[in-house]
Design an enzyme around this catalytic site. Sequence first.
Site, PDB file in Angstrom:
ATOM      1  N   THR A 159      39.935  34.432  32.380  1.00 41.92           N
ATOM      2  CA  THR A 159      41.464  33.429  33.267  1.00 41.92           C
ATOM      3  C   THR A 159      41.378  32.055  32.735  1.00 41.92           C
ATOM      4  O   THR A 159      40.367  31.756  31.943  1.00 41.92           O
ATOM      5  CB  THR A 159      41.038  32.967  34.825  1.00 41.92           C
ATOM      6  OG1 THR A 159      41.267  32.191  35.427  1.00 41.92           O
ATOM      7  CG2 THR A 159      39.122  33.220  34.309  1.00 41.92           C
ATOM      8  N   GLU A 200      40.290  29.335  34.406  1.00 39.96           N
ATOM      9  CA  GLU A 200      38.869  28.998  34.969  1.00 39.96           C
ATOM     10  C   GLU A 200      37.477  28.858  33.087  1.00 39.96           C
ATOM     11  O   GLU A 200      37.089  27.832  33.596  1.00 39.96           O
ATOM     12  CB  GLU A 200      38.710  29.617  35.725  1.00 39.96           C
ATOM     13  CG  GLU A 200      39.873  29.278  36.928  1.00 39.96           C
ATOM     14  CD  GLU A 200      39.583  27.687  37.697  1.00 39.96           C
ATOM     15  OE1 GLU A 200      37.956  27.330  37.768  1.00 39.96           O
ATOM     16  OE2 GLU A 200      40.377  27.623  37.471  1.00 39.96           O
ATOM     17  N   LYS A 252      33.692  35.429  36.078  1.00 37.89           N
ATOM     18  CA  LYS A 252      34.658  36.072  35.093  1.00 37.89           C
ATOM     19  C   LYS A 252      34.046  36.183  34.162  1.00 37.89           C
ATOM     20  O   LYS A 252      34.079  36.897  33.042  1.00 37.89           O
ATOM     21  CB  LYS A 252      35.599  34.475  35.443  1.00 37.89           C
ATOM     22  CG  LYS A 252      36.723  35.340  37.014  1.00 37.89           C
ATOM     23  CD  LYS A 252      37.322  36.846  36.609  1.00 37.89           C
ATOM     24  CE  LYS A 252      38.877  37.117  37.503  1.00 37.89           C
ATOM     25  NZ  LYS A 252      39.360  38.290  37.387  1.00 37.89           N
ATOM     26  N   TYR A 286      33.564  31.396  41.123  1.00 35.99           N
ATOM     27  CA  TYR A 286      34.326  31.704  40.128  1.00 35.99           C
ATOM     28  C   TYR A 286      34.498  32.646  38.476  1.00 35.99           C
ATOM     29  O   TYR A 286      34.446  32.538  38.375  1.00 35.99           O
ATOM     30  CB  TYR A 286      35.638  31.983  40.956  1.00 35.99           C
ATOM     31  CG  TYR A 286      36.837  31.998  40.391  1.00 35.99           C
ATOM     32  CD1 TYR A 286      37.503  33.889  40.994  1.00 35.99           C
ATOM     33  CD2 TYR A 286      37.709  31.635  39.551  1.00 35.99           C
ATOM     34  CE1 TYR A 286      38.651  34.144  39.688  1.00 35.99           C
ATOM     35  CE2 TYR A 286      38.597  32.145  39.075  1.00 35.99           C
ATOM     36  CZ  TYR A 286      39.304  33.463  38.855  1.00 35.99           C
ATOM     37  OH  TYR A 286      40.111  34.532  38.650  1.00 35.99           O
TER      38      TYR A 286
HETATM   39  P1  NAP Z   1      45.273  37.796  44.275  1.00 36.68           P
HETATM   40  O1  NAP Z   1      46.905  37.863  45.068  1.00 36.68           O
HETATM   41  O2  NAP Z   1      44.070  37.376  45.208  1.00 36.68           O
HETATM   42  O3  NAP Z   1      45.021  39.967  44.027  1.00 36.68           O
HETATM   43  C1  NAP Z   1      43.585  39.830  44.265  1.00 36.68           C
HETATM   44  C2  NAP Z   1      43.671  41.659  44.240  1.00 36.68           C
HETATM   45  O4  NAP Z   1      41.996  42.005  44.045  1.00 36.68           O
HETATM   46  C3  NAP Z   1      44.190  42.143  45.838  1.00 36.68           C
HETATM   47  O5  NAP Z   1      44.358  42.986  45.738  1.00 36.68           O
HETATM   48  C4  NAP Z   1      42.403  42.716  46.609  1.00 36.68           C
HETATM   49  O6  NAP Z   1      42.811  43.399  47.469  1.00 36.68           O
HETATM   50  C5  NAP Z   1      41.819  42.857  45.328  1.00 36.68           C
HETATM   51  N1  NAP Z   1      40.355  42.672  45.441  1.00 36.68           N
HETATM   52  C6  NAP Z   1      39.742  42.237  46.033  1.00 36.68           C
HETATM   53  N2  NAP Z   1      38.458  42.519  46.440  1.00 36.68           N
HETATM   54  C7  NAP Z   1      37.979  43.969  46.260  1.00 36.68           C
HETATM   55  C8  NAP Z   1      37.651  44.990  46.041  1.00 36.68           C
HETATM   56  N3  NAP Z   1      36.192  45.097  46.616  1.00 36.68           N
HETATM   57  N4  NAP Z   1      37.495  46.393  46.259  1.00 36.68           N
HETATM   58  C9  NAP Z   1      39.093  46.627  45.739  1.00 36.68           C
HETATM   59  N5  NAP Z   1      39.459  45.487  45.362  1.00 36.68           N
HETATM   60  C10 NAP Z   1      39.883  44.179  45.689  1.00 36.68           C
HETATM   61  O7  NAP Z   1      44.370  37.858  42.625  1.00 36.68           O
HETATM   62  P2  NAP Z   1      46.860  37.737  41.541  1.00 36.68           P
HETATM   63  O8  NAP Z   1      46.199  36.330  41.461  1.00 36.68           O
HETATM   64  O9  NAP Z   1      46.528  38.533  41.870  1.00 36.68           O
HETATM   65  O10 NAP Z   1      45.172  37.455  39.833  1.00 36.68           O
HETATM   66  C11 NAP Z   1      45.409  38.426  39.874  1.00 36.68           C
HETATM   67  C12 NAP Z   1      43.777  38.691  38.999  1.00 36.68           C
HETATM   68  O11 NAP Z   1      43.752  38.165  38.085  1.00 36.68           O
HETATM   69  C13 NAP Z   1      42.685  38.650  39.262  1.00 36.68           C
HETATM   70  O12 NAP Z   1      41.682  39.223  38.745  1.00 36.68           O
HETATM   71  C14 NAP Z   1      42.599  36.886  39.250  1.00 36.68           C
HETATM   72  O13 NAP Z   1      40.982  36.418  39.451  1.00 36.68           O
HETATM   73  C15 NAP Z   1      42.942  37.129  38.127  1.00 36.68           C
HETATM   74  N6  NAP Z   1      43.539  35.372  37.632  1.00 36.68           N
HETATM   75  C16 NAP Z   1      44.708  35.203  38.320  1.00 36.68           C
HETATM   76  C17 NAP Z   1      45.400  33.662  38.240  1.00 36.68           C
HETATM   77  C18 NAP Z   1      46.107  33.494  38.850  1.00 36.68           C
HETATM   78  O14 NAP Z   1      46.927  32.134  38.429  1.00 36.68           O
HETATM   79  N7  NAP Z   1      47.225  33.920  39.372  1.00 36.68           N
HETATM   80  C19 NAP Z   1      45.078  33.169  36.774  1.00 36.68           C
HETATM   81  C20 NAP Z   1      44.323  34.098  35.399  1.00 36.68           C
HETATM   82  C21 NAP Z   1      43.446  34.867  36.451  1.00 36.68           C
HETATM   83  P3  NAP Z   1      43.018  42.870  48.968  1.00 36.68           P
HETATM   84  O15 NAP Z   1      44.409  42.504  49.068  1.00 36.68           O
HETATM   85  O16 NAP Z   1      42.098  44.593  49.539  1.00 36.68           O
HETATM   86  O17 NAP Z   1      42.558  42.028  49.280  1.00 36.68           O
HETATM   87  N1  GDD Z   2      44.332  26.186  46.916  1.00 39.06           N
HETATM   88  C1  GDD Z   2      44.191  24.149  47.040  1.00 39.06           C
HETATM   89  N2  GDD Z   2      44.349  23.852  48.147  1.00 39.06           N
HETATM   90  N3  GDD Z   2      43.717  23.955  45.970  1.00 39.06           N
HETATM   91  C2  GDD Z   2      44.259  22.608  45.591  1.00 39.06           C
HETATM   92  C3  GDD Z   2      44.988  21.594  47.135  1.00 39.06           C
HETATM   93  C4  GDD Z   2      44.774  22.251  48.271  1.00 39.06           C
HETATM   94  O1  GDD Z   2      45.172  22.110  49.479  1.00 39.06           O
HETATM   95  N4  GDD Z   2      45.032  20.383  46.722  1.00 39.06           N
HETATM   96  C5  GDD Z   2      44.727  20.109  45.766  1.00 39.06           C
HETATM   97  N5  GDD Z   2      43.997  21.351  45.076  1.00 39.06           N
HETATM   98  C6  GDD Z   2      43.549  21.531  43.562  1.00 39.06           C
HETATM   99  C7  GDD Z   2      42.652  22.626  43.186  1.00 39.06           C
HETATM  100  O2  GDD Z   2      41.397  21.410  43.577  1.00 39.06           O
HETATM  101  C8  GDD Z   2      42.826  22.546  41.819  1.00 39.06           C
HETATM  102  O3  GDD Z   2      42.262  21.699  41.070  1.00 39.06           O
HETATM  103  C9  GDD Z   2      44.785  22.850  41.639  1.00 39.06           C
HETATM  104  O4  GDD Z   2      44.948  22.119  43.077  1.00 39.06           O
HETATM  105  C10 GDD Z   2      44.753  24.443  41.722  1.00 39.06           C
HETATM  106  O5  GDD Z   2      44.359  24.832  42.801  1.00 39.06           O
HETATM  107  P1  GDD Z   2      44.426  26.602  42.800  1.00 39.06           P
HETATM  108  O6  GDD Z   2      46.147  26.654  43.220  1.00 39.06           O
HETATM  109  O7  GDD Z   2      43.353  27.028  44.636  1.00 39.06           O
HETATM  110  O8  GDD Z   2      44.514  27.112  41.914  1.00 39.06           O
HETATM  111  P2  GDD Z   2      42.860  27.175  40.833  1.00 39.06           P
HETATM  112  O9  GDD Z   2      43.178  26.526  39.127  1.00 39.06           O
HETATM  113  O10 GDD Z   2      41.535  26.768  41.889  1.00 39.06           O
HETATM  114  O11 GDD Z   2      42.978  28.744  40.489  1.00 39.06           O
HETATM  115  C11 GDD Z   2      43.420  29.729  40.477  1.00 39.06           C
HETATM  116  O12 GDD Z   2      43.569  30.233  38.948  1.00 39.06           O
HETATM  117  C12 GDD Z   2      43.154  30.192  38.225  1.00 39.06           C
HETATM  118  C13 GDD Z   2      43.449  30.385  36.533  1.00 39.06           C
HETATM  119  O13 GDD Z   2      43.444  28.772  36.294  1.00 39.06           O
HETATM  120  C14 GDD Z   2      43.239  31.256  40.708  1.00 39.06           C
HETATM  121  O14 GDD Z   2      44.470  32.289  40.768  1.00 39.06           O
HETATM  122  C15 GDD Z   2      42.724  32.031  39.913  1.00 39.06           C
HETATM  123  O15 GDD Z   2      42.170  33.108  40.489  1.00 39.06           O
HETATM  124  C16 GDD Z   2      42.535  32.047  38.385  1.00 39.06           C
HETATM  125  O16 GDD Z   2      41.932  31.941  37.520  1.00 39.06           O
END
Ligand code: NAP
Ligand code: GDD
Length: 376
Positions: free
Chosen positions: A128, A130, A156, A152
């Site tokens: 990520t 992050e 990671k 987090y």
């Molecule tokens: P998500 O929608 O939150 O999905 C997370 C998945 O992990 C769900 O299927 C959840 O299962 C499963 N999980 C959590 N804890 C578990 C455990 N103890 N054992 C087995 N499964 C577990 O996340 P996403 O947005 O698809 O992201 C996928 C991956 O990419 C994550 O690793 C996230 O950190 C990473 N990532 C995401 C982003 C982004 O912007 N989306 C960016 C960078 C990296 P349940 O449905 O049962 O909760």
């Molecule tokens: N969730 C949330 N809720 N975020 C808020 C809000 C709110 O009400 N208001 C402002 N924010 C700001 C957060 O402080 C952060 O700076 C930004 O919006 C994005 O927040 P999120 O959408 O929660 O995502 P994230 O960037 O913290 O994390 C997501 O992206 C990462 C990759 O950079 C997640 O998907 C992580 O799993 C992933 O690694």
Amino acid sequence: MAKIALITGVTGQDGSYLSEFLLAKGYEVHGIIRRSSVDYRERIAHLEGVPHFHLHYADMSDSMSLVKLVGKVQPDEIYNLAAQSHVQVSFDAPEFTADVDAVGVLRILEAVRTNHLEKSCRIYQASTSELYGKVEEVPQNENTPFHPYSPYAVAKLYGYWIIKEYREAYNMFCCSGILFNHESERRGETFVTRKITLAAARIAQGKQERLYLGNLDSLRDWGYAKDYVECMWLILQHDTPEDFVIATGVQHTVREFATLAFHHAGIELRWEGKGIDEKGIVESLSPALAQGKGVQIGDVVVAVSPDFYRPTDVVNLLGDPSKAKRELGWNPQSTTFEQLVELMVAHDMKKIAADDAAAEIRKVNLAEYLEKGVDK
Ligand code: NAP
Ligand code: GDD
């Protein structure tokens, strides 16, 4: 012979799109699910029962379940997407986050070694942006120093390094995709983009008065999740195991996302005030909304709440996807920011209207049942 993929996190946003992508490529797809009191898995419900799609119970915190499953499935590719993926939640549940997001990666690697698959099985790790945290340069690329800024991100970072370590120590084909934020109609409802698109739809339909957000100045490089899962696959098809930054190369503030989302819901906003006192006020309405009794010009529909501030916040993410473009032939701009916001709002406008229609039908059915004793 069809290739066999094992996906952890199959029920999540990315897991569901990746399953569709791999099934379309002819893979046999196995996914890990965990026991929950609610059995309905919304994002993959349409795939359950599809040939070549199989689900298994296991948990990232239970090595035995992972060892047994990897042995049973004998995957050619593992996509390790499972994580406690919410940054703000990681401040409240840091130990759980470390167990799943850090040690969980080690458990997958060891499950592959225990089953003697380290020469044949390729592993993708969901890393990520992050990791860049309190950023040391803008934009960020594969050589930018890491400075994780939440429990987090620290978890990671362990995942990133243990993948690299096993690649070098045991010559395994394991790689990290350093993905920047990617969103979609399937995004979890507490991430900021989805929280905004759902609220804009509810406010436009008169079902919510106000949306409370945290840091509106935060900058993100937002892409479309459906485009990003292709990259996960491309990373594992590359000749050599390498890490890649996956991003669009364009950034916007949370405020800009909200302004555009409300625009697509028929509400033009103007912003007044600073910091905790900032407000999003209705400047004008689409003709359809202007005739209704719901939201009115001058209403405060967005306000700031300290509840959504983080102890440390990552505020300037912008990825440089040059390497992925050059070496994987991936197009980071397939879906633009503008298209992404529009498609999410269009989806949520329909969803909120449909949820209401379904609730109305349930109400009528219940009334008839109570009156006539007939279950519709
Ligand atoms: P998500 O929608 O939150 O999905 C997370 C998945 O992990 C769900 O299927 C959840 O299962 C499963 N999980 C959590 N804890 C578990 C455990 N103890 N054992 C087995 N499964 C577990 O996340 P996403 O947005 O698809 O992201 C996928 C991956 O990419 C994550 O690793 C996230 O950190 C990473 N990532 C995401 C982003 C982004 O912007 N989306 C960016 C960078 C990296 P349940 O449905 O049962 O909760
Ligand atoms: N969730 C949330 N809720 N975020 C808020 C809000 C709110 O009400 N208001 C402002 N924010 C700001 C957060 O402080 C952060 O700076 C930004 O919006 C994005 O927040 P999120 O959408 O929660 O995502 P994230 O960037 O913290 O994390 C997501 O992206 C990462 C990759 O950079 C997640 O998907 C992580 O799993 C992933 O690694």
